[in-house]
Design a protein around this motif. Sequence first.
Motif, PDB file in Angstrom:
ATOM      1  N   ASN A 106       0.840  -1.197   0.000  1.00 38.30           N
ATOM      2  CA  ASN A 106       0.000   0.000   0.000  1.00 38.30           C
ATOM      3  C   ASN A 106       0.877   1.250   0.000  1.00 38.30           C
ATOM      4  O   ASN A 106       1.954   1.274   0.603  1.00 38.30           O
ATOM      5  CB  ASN A 106      -0.916   0.033   1.221  1.00 38.30           C
ATOM      6  CG  ASN A 106      -2.041  -0.970   1.129  1.00 38.30           C
ATOM      7  OD1 ASN A 106      -2.218  -1.636   0.114  1.00 38.30           O
ATOM      8  ND2 ASN A 106      -2.805  -1.088   2.200  1.00 38.30           N
ATOM      9  N   ASN A 107       0.373   2.279  -0.667  1.00 40.20           N
ATOM     10  CA  ASN A 107       1.078   3.556  -0.662  1.00 40.20           C
ATOM     11  C   ASN A 107       1.020   4.194   0.716  1.00 40.20           C
ATOM     12  O   ASN A 107       0.039   4.043   1.449  1.00 40.20           O
ATOM     13  CB  ASN A 107       0.479   4.508  -1.686  1.00 40.20           C
ATOM     14  CG  ASN A 107       0.849   4.156  -3.101  1.00 40.20           C
ATOM     15  OD1 ASN A 107       1.744   3.350  -3.346  1.00 40.20           O
ATOM     16  ND2 ASN A 107       0.158   4.748  -4.058  1.00 40.20           N
ATOM     17  N   VAL A 117       5.386   9.947  -1.666  1.00 39.60           N
ATOM     18  CA  VAL A 117       4.633   8.694  -1.597  1.00 39.60           C
ATOM     19  C   VAL A 117       5.596   7.531  -1.808  1.00 39.60           C
ATOM     20  O   VAL A 117       6.378   7.525  -2.764  1.00 39.60           O
ATOM     21  CB  VAL A 117       3.512   8.665  -2.651  1.00 39.60           C
ATOM     22  CG1 VAL A 117       2.716   7.354  -2.559  1.00 39.60           C
ATOM     23  CG2 VAL A 117       2.585   9.870  -2.489  1.00 39.60           C
ATOM     24  N   ALA A 118       5.524   6.555  -0.901  1.00 38.99           N
ATOM     25  CA  ALA A 118       6.378   5.367  -0.993  1.00 38.99           C
ATOM     26  C   ALA A 118       5.538   4.133  -0.687  1.00 38.99           C
ATOM     27  O   ALA A 118       4.459   4.227  -0.093  1.00 38.99           O
ATOM     28  CB  ALA A 118       7.545   5.472  -0.016  1.00 38.99           C
ATOM     29  N   THR A 119       6.068   2.981  -1.089  1.00 35.22           N
ATOM     30  CA  THR A 119       5.417   1.700  -0.834  1.00 35.22           C
ATOM     31  C   THR A 119       6.407   0.774  -0.149  1.00 35.22           C
ATOM     32  O   THR A 119       7.576   0.717  -0.536  1.00 35.22           O
ATOM     33  CB  THR A 119       4.958   1.053  -2.160  1.00 35.22           C
ATOM     34  OG1 THR A 119       4.045   1.922  -2.799  1.00 35.22           O
ATOM     35  CG2 THR A 119       4.286  -0.283  -1.923  1.00 35.22           C
ATOM     36  N   THR A 132       7.845  -2.878   0.526  1.00 35.68           N
ATOM     37  CA  THR A 132       7.882  -4.164  -0.173  1.00 35.68           C
ATOM     38  C   THR A 132       8.226  -5.312   0.766  1.00 35.68           C
ATOM     39  O   THR A 132       8.309  -6.453   0.333  1.00 35.68           O
ATOM     40  CB  THR A 132       8.902  -4.120  -1.329  1.00 35.68           C
ATOM     41  OG1 THR A 132      10.204  -3.857  -0.794  1.00 35.68           O
ATOM     42  CG2 THR A 132       8.533  -3.051  -2.347  1.00 35.68           C
ATOM     43  N   GLN A 160      10.030   1.739  -1.312  1.00 40.27           N
ATOM     44  CA  GLN A 160      10.173   2.108  -2.722  1.00 40.27           C
ATOM     45  C   GLN A 160       9.475   3.440  -2.991  1.00 40.27           C
ATOM     46  O   GLN A 160       8.295   3.611  -2.690  1.00 40.27           O
ATOM     47  CB  GLN A 160       9.562   1.009  -3.591  1.00 40.27           C
ATOM     48  CG  GLN A 160       9.699   1.241  -5.067  1.00 40.27           C
ATOM     49  CD  GLN A 160       9.088   0.089  -5.857  1.00 40.27           C
ATOM     50  OE1 GLN A 160       8.216  -0.633  -5.382  1.00 40.27           O
ATOM     51  NE2 GLN A 160       9.560  -0.086  -7.066  1.00 40.27           N
ATOM     52  N   PHE A 161      10.217   4.392  -3.577  1.00 45.77           N
ATOM     53  CA  PHE A 161       9.657   5.700  -3.943  1.00 45.77           C
ATOM     54  C   PHE A 161       8.649   5.523  -5.071  1.00 45.77           C
ATOM     55  O   PHE A 161       8.905   4.824  -6.044  1.00 45.77           O
ATOM     56  CB  PHE A 161      10.779   6.656  -4.379  1.00 45.77           C
ATOM     57  CG  PHE A 161      10.272   7.949  -4.941  1.00 45.77           C
ATOM     58  CD1 PHE A 161       9.779   8.936  -4.111  1.00 45.77           C
ATOM     59  CD2 PHE A 161      10.271   8.176  -6.316  1.00 45.77           C
ATOM     60  CE1 PHE A 161       9.295  10.133  -4.628  1.00 45.77           C
ATOM     61  CE2 PHE A 161       9.793   9.368  -6.840  1.00 45.77           C
ATOM     62  CZ  PHE A 161       9.307  10.347  -5.990  1.00 45.77           C
ATOM     63  N   LYS A 162       7.500   6.195  -4.950  1.00 40.21           N
ATOM     64  CA  LYS A 162       6.462   6.135  -5.979  1.00 40.21           C
ATOM     65  C   LYS A 162       6.273   7.482  -6.682  1.00 40.21           C
ATOM     66  O   LYS A 162       6.251   7.550  -7.891  1.00 40.21           O
ATOM     67  CB  LYS A 162       5.122   5.687  -5.375  1.00 40.21           C
ATOM     68  CG  LYS A 162       5.102   4.242  -4.960  1.00 40.21           C
ATOM     69  CD  LYS A 162       5.267   3.374  -6.181  1.00 40.21           C
ATOM     70  CE  LYS A 162       4.840   1.963  -5.902  1.00 40.21           C
ATOM     71  NZ  LYS A 162       5.004   1.103  -7.058  1.00 40.21           N
ATOM     72  N   SER A 163       6.103   8.563  -5.888  1.00 39.51           N
ATOM     73  CA  SER A 163       5.827   9.870  -6.476  1.00 39.51           C
ATOM     74  C   SER A 163       5.963  10.946  -5.417  1.00 39.51           C
ATOM     75  O   SER A 163       6.175  10.651  -4.244  1.00 39.51           O
ATOM     76  CB  SER A 163       4.412   9.907  -7.066  1.00 39.51           C
ATOM     77  OG  SER A 163       3.454   9.762  -6.031  1.00 39.51           O
ATOM     78  N   SER A 164       5.816  12.201  -5.862  1.00 38.00           N
ATOM     79  CA  SER A 164       5.756  13.312  -4.918  1.00 38.00           C
ATOM     80  C   SER A 164       4.888  14.410  -5.505  1.00 38.00           C
ATOM     81  O   SER A 164       4.630  14.431  -6.709  1.00 38.00           O
ATOM     82  CB  SER A 164       7.157  13.854  -4.597  1.00 38.00           C
ATOM     83  OG  SER A 164       7.609  14.721  -5.608  1.00 38.00           O
TER      84      SER A 164
END
Length: 154
Positions: free
Chosen positions: A55-56, A120-122, A124, A85-89
Motif C-alpha cells: 500500500n502507498n 509517496v512510498a510503498t 515491499t 520504494q519511492f512512488k511519487s511526490s
Amino acid sequence: TMVVKSGVAGSISASAVAICDCSPQASDQCTTSTEGVPDIGTGIADDTGVVQIGNNHVFRYTVKNQGQINLTNVKLVATLDAGLQFKSSTSASAAAVNGQKVEWKIGTLAVGQTLTFDIVATGTKSGELVIQTETTSDQTRLVRNDEQVNYVET
C-alpha cells in the motif's frame, strides 16, 4: 551615539539635526548596512504509522526559511531503507531517483517562505522502514530528519 536593532538585512539610513541658541544649526546623515542571519527549519512526518505491504504511504516534507536572508540552492535528498520504494511526490520540482536516493532541487526560499510537499512510498517487506532526509542550502549546514513507518503483511 545611536543604537539600532534591525530584524532584516539591508541598509539603515539616519539623519540628525542639532539646534541651540549658542551656535549655528548642525546636521549630518549616515547609512550603514546590516547582514542577515540564515536559518532553516525542516521536518518529515506521516499521519499513519502502520501500513500494509504494497500500500502507498504518504510522508509530508516541510522546509521553512526561518532566517533573515534568502536561502539559495535549497536541496532535499531522501534515502529510503531497503524495502521502501519511492512512488511519487507532489513537489513542483521533479524528483531525480538514483536507487534508494531521491533528490529534489527546491531552489530559492525567500525569508519566511514555507514549502510543503508529499512523498509517496510503498513498502515491499515487513518491518520498521525509515526515510531519512537531508536538506542543504548555500547558507546553512546540512539538516537531517528521519521518519519511521511499520509495514505489516496482510
